[in-house]
Each structure stands twice: as structure tokens, then as C-alpha cells.
Design an enzyme around this catalytic site. Structure first.
Site, PDB file in Angstrom:
ATOM      1  N   GLN A 229       1.839  11.081  -8.567  1.00 46.65           N
ATOM      2  CA  GLN A 229       1.483   9.531  -8.411  1.00 46.65           C
ATOM      3  C   GLN A 229       0.595   9.465  -9.142  1.00 46.65           C
ATOM      4  O   GLN A 229       0.081   8.202  -9.518  1.00 46.65           O
ATOM      5  CB  GLN A 229       1.231   9.218  -6.860  1.00 46.65           C
ATOM      6  CG  GLN A 229       2.215   9.427  -5.762  1.00 46.65           C
ATOM      7  CD  GLN A 229       1.655   8.918  -4.322  1.00 46.65           C
ATOM      8  OE1 GLN A 229       1.926   9.763  -3.517  1.00 46.65           O
ATOM      9  NE2 GLN A 229       1.133   7.656  -4.282  1.00 46.65           N
ATOM     10  N   CYS A 377      -1.960   3.306   2.271  1.00 52.59           N
ATOM     11  CA  CYS A 377      -3.325   3.066   2.997  1.00 52.59           C
ATOM     12  C   CYS A 377      -4.335   2.978   1.776  1.00 52.59           C
ATOM     13  O   CYS A 377      -4.057   3.899   0.992  1.00 52.59           O
ATOM     14  CB  CYS A 377      -3.575   3.899   3.793  1.00 52.59           C
ATOM     15  SG  CYS A 377      -5.237   3.691   4.466  1.00 52.59           S
ATOM     16  N   GLU A 746       1.134  -1.584   0.949  1.00 55.74           N
ATOM     17  CA  GLU A 746       0.688  -0.881   2.284  1.00 55.74           C
ATOM     18  C   GLU A 746       0.569  -1.723   3.508  1.00 55.74           C
ATOM     19  O   GLU A 746       0.308  -1.272   4.526  1.00 55.74           O
ATOM     20  CB  GLU A 746      -0.619  -0.239   1.859  1.00 55.74           C
ATOM     21  CG  GLU A 746      -1.883  -1.181   1.781  1.00 55.74           C
ATOM     22  CD  GLU A 746      -3.081  -0.376   1.387  1.00 55.74           C
ATOM     23  OE1 GLU A 746      -3.028   0.432   0.326  1.00 55.74           O
ATOM     24  OE2 GLU A 746      -4.173  -0.901   2.022  1.00 55.74           O
TER      25      GLU A 746
END
Ligand code: CDP
Length: 798
Positions: A229, A377, A746
Site C-alpha cells: 500500500q 482506520c 474507513e
């Protein structure tokens, strides 16, 4: 509001499908046809395969490793141990939180599943066969399986490799004003408290982690195909760890089958595969299997939390105290911004106007896998939101107040923004009352409460759970946010070709969020080039500008802003070229969404495609040819999406089983670039939130053996259990984002777990049950009902 420069499209010309258009995702064409390219699709000439020998025990000294039998397996080329790596100073590596982690264990193993050796073979089957024949002698040590045990006197020292480490404490950290908070509690008429545990969970992406490392011995070029990522950050860390020149390291991602935070860290497998490729001179592929993914890479949460909320008798919130104990596993590998040891947990005051708050956090080493990743998150916001929303529920019960009313009474009011929280965040914007109003109206709150009262009178159990959350996403401004000293910002490079088609290169990395579509829409909105004419590229460090990657919903707030800014830069240049083409002063031109026309003369117009062509074929004398640019965007502040979720459950008193009847979700992520994609993000998050609330937990036995190593044990909600969702939006633009957008990726994973749990507690609270820790399984509910003497005798014949 949308940006004042949003393209409506010039009259008579096709509408530009920029912001606000629910375009179908461009990338789905290849995904739906099975034409995506994932890590396991990468096949290089001469490629070898690697499998990792993992420790069967949680804590042990390694006394001997015998690799001879494994080397006899036909097809096995090499077996690499920690000692082999130590000879090259590669046995240990830094984590993204500045700790160290073993690449392959040398002295001890510190969790069950730790990497001990790697078998490299001509094919994956020979590598697997070799695994079983690597003979490792372990001298078992007592395992530490909880942070409480870890910090107790006499606990075994886990990190005896670290000089000066005499206990298992990882960090202590605090935020807020302790004295002011004590004073607020001194004034309180009511104090509610809650001890709760946010269990260890796993992002469990569909595609597991892996890499293909290809070191060319002739050129020194290192190419690593990776499910990452954050490819740029990984490249820099690799350069620092190995001493290889950074310009000779190329990290390349392909399509990624979900990341959710699991694919942020640097994993030992990446380093071993690269070292093996370097030593052997052939490409080496490593792909985790499902159990390896669940046992050894990037868990999330695992927070033990104590919260106290001080109120007046009439429900005015005065202060908040929170203390946390996090189970870090054997290494601190969270990937939190350096300054914030407990992530952004201190946004715990949430949507409420609280004058005083104090947060104290400690982290402890245990004999478990490292991780603590930001699973959908923004660095521990999920845990914070859960604690606060559960505390508010407890307060409403204590005061005998309606939980929606208690929230409304204490919400930060729309006119208070920008609002500085007691722990130091400057919330840019919000309208919490509006989101709550929509949620209550859409769910039919008053009617539901009446139904609940009637049912309760008959002994039936139903619950209505609310969670109103505020997040902090878009890390971040470079002064406060860095990973290992690399400042957080992001980038976009835009090239418009002579025929008016464009390539946008971004520093963030999609893992299924639809960036190829939404980022093209951003260009469309600012430069008038239709989204299908903008190719979005990412994830190849040789090709795209530097960025810190995608996690914590930072793509839209940071790289999305960079994309808007670079598009506007090109539009400024396009104005000069249009002036030249139309033979007027650029100041006399007006932008119409896809070109410039002379003010007051819509017919005298130059479209963006003509302008692009002229940039290469007929540029003005005083303007540099070409139409391209790059922007690095350092956001002035985070963005603060928010929302209210309402969940309705029916609960069977006989079995403890609870079923979700309704989920109404109202989200505000500011200006929505693609409302359909936003909704998709929210659906996914509501599903993940349900999984966490109802069934997901990585558990361990007393020896530290992981009990959740397959999907038979680590339960994810399937379509069978997943409720249906009703989604709504309010729009409160971010005042500092160039498009007024906030992140959303998120939100629902952060906000919804408390709504589900609050609904269950709401159903049983009148029986004296005030808390059940997640996952709220039917057996836990049944036990709680039985403890409360509320389980009826079995039905006759049942
Ligand atoms: O960083 P990540 O992509 O996971 O999260 P995000 O920036 O919140 O974006 C998730 C997806 O929703 C992306 O495709 C965004 O462009 C899209 N989005 C949107 O269309 N409008 C917003 N206001 C926020 C996100």
C-alpha cells in the site's frame, strides 16, 4: 457546495463527468473479466519460489537448525537461515514505528508463526516439501499472552535482544490536560465508567501478501513486485536497511486484492526474498498462504480500554478520561506517525463539546505477531470512537435519558467550527445535529422506541443502537506527521498529450477503492477532460512521483488535493495558450468547464483539446511548450468526516441470538467525488464493522498458540450473515481541501461497531446488562442473560 471551478460543461457541449457523477468504475472492466494482474500472476524467466519455515511455538530459544535434509529435496536450491542473513547484517530490520523486528530468527522465536528459515526451490511444491525437512531445535520458554501479564512483575523478558530493555513496556504516551480533567471530574454529579476490550482482528484481504524479488547481478538493478500500500516508503526503507542505492530499487505494485492496512508494513518475507535473489542471482517469488497471513502479518486493534465520562445530572458532559493498554505483539510495528505513539486515539472526545480530556496510553510486548496496522482506520481512531460511543450509551442508561437526546445536547454545534478539541485537534467543519436528524428520521426513531416499549412489556427484546462518530483523516501536514522521519504529504503528476488525452500519476496506491475512476473525475472537474480520457497510474516507484501511500483514508484528502492543484496549474497555463490562439489577453478569457471563451462571446472559444494540441504544435513564444506538471501537496490540516449510524436488532432471549433488522447510515465526507463509490466504501465498512462486532477475533491459548489461523476459526461475515444497509449523506465541505472533499474509505469500519453493540446492549440493559465485549456472540449474550436471571425456562417440547 462544489468547487467554484467545477465543470458543468459548456452549453451545447457534452457534460463533463467530474465531481458528483456516479460513474461506474473504469477498473471493473478488467476485474470482472478476470483480466486483473495480481502478484501471483507475475512470472519471470528463471524464477524461483520461496516458502517460509515458521515457529510452532510462541517463545523459545533456538538451539540448532539443520537444513541438510531439506537441501536434499529435488528442486530445492537453497535454505536461508537467520545466521546466513546475519553474515550480511540483515537478520534484523527496522519497523515503521522505529522498533526492530527479526527477518529470520537467530536467537529466539518470539511468536508462534515467526519466520525462522526460508526454502528456495524451482517450484512452490518443492519449496513446501523442503519446509517440513528443516529441523529446528527449540528450547521452550514461558509465553506471555496478555499485556497485563507482560507488565506484571517477574514476567519473562521478551525483547532481551534490545540493549537496555529491562521490561516489556513498549511506550507510554499521553495527551490532553490531566489537571483540567481532574477538576472537571471534581465538578461532576455523575461519572460513568467502562472497561472494554477491542479485540485483535485481521484485515484479511482477499489477496494475501507477497513479492517477486528480481535482483539483476549484472546491473545491480533491484525490482520488487509487491503487494504494498506504500511502495515509495518501502523503497526508502529498503535502501536504508540494505544500503542499496535507492535509484536502483524499483518497487512495482500490480492490482492489489484488498489491503485494508495489512499491506502497509515491511514484512520479513520481502527482505528474505530480496536477499535470496541477490545471493542466488535469480528472481524469487514469495506468496503467503491464508494461515500465514492470519498468523503472522499485520493484525489490528488489540486495545484494552478504560474510560470515564463526567457529567452533570442533567446530562451535560464535562470531561473524559481514557487509559489504554495495547498488546503490540513482540515488536512495535504499528506504522503510526512518529509523534503519536497511540495513533490518533486522542480524538476520543469525538463529536462532543468537552472542555477537558486526558488520555494515557501504554503499549506492551507479548509473544504474539507484531502489527497494530490501521485496518480501515486512521491510526487507532476506531478504538477511540468505539470507547466514546459505548461510554455515551452507558451515560444515557445511567441518567435514564434517551441516547439520541444526550448526544444532541452535547454535540459540537455547527457554528462552533473550526473547533479545537480538548486534546488539540482543530476540527475543520461539521454539522452533527444535521446528520443525526437525517438518521433518526430515516429509521423512524420515535416509532421504533414505541415498538420497543410495547415489546419489552411482553418480555420481547429489541434494541436500537446509535453511534455518532467523528474521524480525523488525510495525514497529514508534514509538521505533525511522518513515518520514520519521512514527512507525510502526497503528489500528482499530470501530462496532457497533444490530442488532449491525459495520464495522471499519483503517489497513493489503490487496492480496490476505485482511484482510477475518481482521480480521473477530479482531473475532469478541473481541466474538462472526460474521465475516460484520463489514464490513472500509481504504484511503480520508477514511474510515479513520491507519496506515502494509501491507508487511513488519506488518498482523497491528500493526493486528491494534489490532483486538483496540478490540474489547476495546467489550466492556468492553458489560459495563456488559449489567449494566444484567440488573439486576446488571457485576462479576457473565461473558463467554461472544458475550455476558455472570450468574456461575453461564448462563440470565440478554445476547447481543452485544441489548447493541448497547440501546447505542442503552436505554443506562444513566451510560454514553455508542453502541458504537464507535478504537485506535492502538504495539507494544512486533516479532514474530519463524520456521521450517525443507527442499528436495530431483535434478540432471542432463549438463545442469545441477535439479528440485525435495520442499519441506517448517514455519512458526511464533504463533497463526494463519486457518490456510488462512496456508498460502496460505506457498505464495505458497515459489513466489516458487523464482523468485528459479531464474530471476528484472533484468539490465543495460554501457550500463545493462535486459534484463528483459518477462515474456519477466524470468522468473517459472509453474504448470509451480512445485513442490508440503508445509506444517506449530508454534505459539509472541508474548508481547506481544494474540492471540499474529506476522506470516507474507513468511516463505516470506524463508526459502526459501536452502533451494533449499543443496539444489543439497548435490548438487554433494562435487565441490568451494561456491557458485553466484542465479538458479541450469541453465547456471550446468553451467558449475560443467564447471569441476569433473564433466560426463560426452555419452551415445552423444546
Ligand atoms: O485512501 P482511500 O482511497 O482508502 O480512502 P478515500 O480517500 O476516503 O477514498 C476512498 C474512495 O472513495 C476513493 O475512490 C475516493 O476517491 C472516493 N471518495 C469520493 O468519491 N469522495 C469523497 N469525498 C471521498 C472519497
Amino acid at each position: 457546495m462544489t468547487s467554484t471551478t467545477e465543470a458543468a460543461g459548456a452549453p451545447g457541449l457534452p457534460e463533463i463527468r467530474g465531481l458528483g457523477h456516479s460513474l461506474r468504475r473504469k477498473e471493473d472492466d478488467r476485474f470482472i473479466r478476470g483480466k486483473g494482474t495480481y502478484l501471483d500472476d507475475v512470472v519471470l524467466p528463471q524464477m524461483l519460489h520461496m516458502a517460509i519455515v515458521r515457529s510452532p511455538v510462541a517463545h523459545a530459544r533456538i538451539t540448532h537448525i539443520d537444513t541438510s535434509a531439506a537441501l536434499e529435496v529435488p528442486g530445492v536450491v537453497a535454505v536461508v537461515t537467520g545466521e546466513d542473513l546475519a553474515a550480511h547484517d540483515l537478520a534484523w530490520m527496522p519497523t515503521l514505528s522505529g522498533d526492530t523486528q527479526a527477518v529470520l530468527a537467530t536467537d529466539k522465536v518470539r511468536f508462534q508463526g515467526q519466520e525462522v528459515a526460508a526454502v528456495i526451490a524451482e517450484d512452490p511444491f518443492a519449496a513446501r516439501d523442503g519446509l517440513d525437512l528443516v529441523d529446528v531445535d527449540y528450547e521452550e520458554l514461558p509465553a506471555v499472552t496478555s499485556p497485563q501479564q507482560s507488565l506484571a512483575a517477574g514476567a519473562p523478558l521478551i525483547r532481551d535482544d534490545k540493549e537496555g530493555q529491562t521490561d516489556n513496556l513498549v511506550y507510554t504516551w499521553e495527551a490532553g490536560d490531566r489537571d483540567a480533567t481532574d477538576a472537571a471530574f471534581g465538578r461532576a454529579e455523575v461519572v460513568v465508567s467502562l472497561d472494554t476490550f477491542y479485540p485483535r482482528s485481521h484485515p484479511a484481504p482477499m489477496e494475501t501478501c507477497g513479492c517477486v524479488a528480481d535482483v539483476n547481478p549484472a546491473t545491480g538493478q533491484v525490482t520488487i513486485y509487491m503487494t504494498s500500500q506504500a511502495p515509495h516508503a518501502i523503497r526508502t526503507v529498503f535502501a536504508l536497511v540494505t544500503g542499496l542505492p535507492e535509484h536502483k530499487i524499483r518497487i512495482k505494485t500490480m492490482d492489489i486484492g484488498g489491503g485494508f492496512g495489512n499491506k502497509v508494513p515491511v514484512y520479513p518475507g520481502y527482505v528474505v526474498a530480496t536477499a535470496a535473489s541477490l545471493l542466488i542471482g535469480r528472481p524469487v517469488k514469495w506468496v503467503e498462504d491464508r494461515s500465514e497471513n492470519l498468523i503472522s502479518t499485520g493484525f489490528a486493534r488489540d486495545y484494552h480500554m478504560h474510560g470515564e465520562l463526567a457529567l452533570t445530572r442533567d446530562g451535560q458532559m464535562l470531561g473524559l478520561r481514557a487509559s489504554l493498554l495495547s498488546d503490540q505483539g513482540y515488536a512495535y510495528a504499528d506504522a503510526q506517525p512518529s509523534k503519536f505513539r497511540a495513533g490518533l486515539f486522542h480524538i476520543v472526545t469525538g463529536s462532543y463539546d468537552l472542555a477537558a480530556a486526558h488520555v494515557a496510553a501504554r503499549g506492551a510486548y507479548t509473544n504474539k505477531a507484531p502489527g497494530g496496522v490501521a485496518y480501515r482506520c486512521s491510526f487507532r481512531v476506531t478504538e477511540a470512537s468505539y470507547l466514546m460511543e459505548r461510554l455515551v450509551e452507558s451515560a444515557a442508561l445511567e441518567l435514564g435519558t434517551d441516547p439520541a437526546e444526550l448526544r444532541r445536547k452535547n454535540f459540537i454545534r455547527a457554528e462552533q467550527f473550526p473547533y479545537t478539541s480538548a486534546t488539540g485537534f482543530v476540527y475543520d467543519s461539521g454539522d452533527y445535529h444535521a446528520a443525526m436528524d437525517v438518521a433518526l428520521r430515516e429509521v423512524g426513531y420515535d416509532e421504533l422506541r414505541r415498538e420497543q416499549a410495547e415489546k419489552r412489556a411482553r418480555g420481547e427484546l429489541m434494541g436500537i443502537g446509535i453511534a455518532s462518530f467523528t474521524e480525523v483523516v488525510g495525514a497529514g501536514n508534514h509538521k505533525d506527521f511522518d513515518i520514520l522521519g519521512i514527512k507525510m504529504f502526497d503528489s500528482a503528476e499530470l501530462r496532457v498529450h497533444p490530442t488532449g488525452k491525459a495520464i495522471l500519476k499519483i503517489g497513493v496506491q489503490t487496492q480496490g477503492q476505485g482511484h482510477e475512476t475518481t482521480f480521473a473525475q477530479i482531473v475532469a472537474s478541473q481541466l474538462g477532460i472526460q474521465p475516460e480520457d484520463v489514464l490513472v497510474q500509481y504504484g511503480d516507484t520508477d514511474n510515479v512521483p513520491y507519496g506515502l501511500g494509501t491507508y487511513a483514508s488519506r488518498s482523497t484528502p491528500v493526493a486528491g488535493a494534489a490532483t486538483a492543484v496540478v490540474s489547476r496549474k495546467l489550466r492556468d497555463k492553458a489560459r495563456l495558450i488559449a489567449g494566444h490562439l484567440l488573439e486576446v489577453s488571457p485576462d479576457d478569457l473565461e473558463w467554461d468547464g472544458s475550455g476558455f471563451h472570450v468574456r461575453g462571446e461564448p462563440g470565440a472559444r478554445s476547447g481543452i483539446a485544441d489548447i493541448a494540441f497547440a501546447a505542442y504544435t503552436n505554443p506562444p513564444d513566451d510560454v514553455e511548450p508542453g502541458l504537464e506538471g507535478v504537485t506535492y501537496y502538504d495539507p494544512p490540516n486533516m479532514t474530519f468526516p463524520f456521521g450517525t449510524y443507527v442499528v436495530v436488532v431483535d434478540l432471542d432471549r432463549q438463545t442469545g441470538e441477535w439479528k440485525v433488522r435495520r442499519v441506517v447510515a448517514v455519512d458526511d465526507c464533504g463533497v463526494r467525488i463519486n457518490p456510488m463509490i462512496v456508498e460502496g466504501q460505506i457498505h464495505g465498512g458497515l459489513c466489516e464493522g458487523y464482523g468485528i462486532a459479531a464474530m471476528e477475533q484472533i484468539a490465543f491459548d495460554e501457550n500463545g498458540t493462535c486459534l484463528g489461523s483459518t477462515f474456519m476459526d477466524y470468522l468473517l461475515p459472509t453474504s448470509w450473515e451480512t445485513p442490508s444497509f440503508e445509506t444517506f449523506a449530508t454534505v459539509t465541505p472541508s474548508p481547506h481541501h481544494p474540492l471540499g472533499a474529506k476522506g470516507v474509505g474507513e468511516s463505516a469500519t470506524v463508526g459502526s461497531p459501536a452502533a451494533y453493540v449499543n443496539a444489543v446492549i439497548d435490548a438487554v440493559a433494562h435487565l441490568g446488562i451494561r456491557n458485553i465485549d466484542m465479538p458479541v456472540t450469541s453465547s456471550k449474550v446468553w451467558e449475560a442473560l443467564r447471569g441476569a436471571g433473564a433466560v426463560p425456562p426452555p419452551r415445552a417440547g423444546g
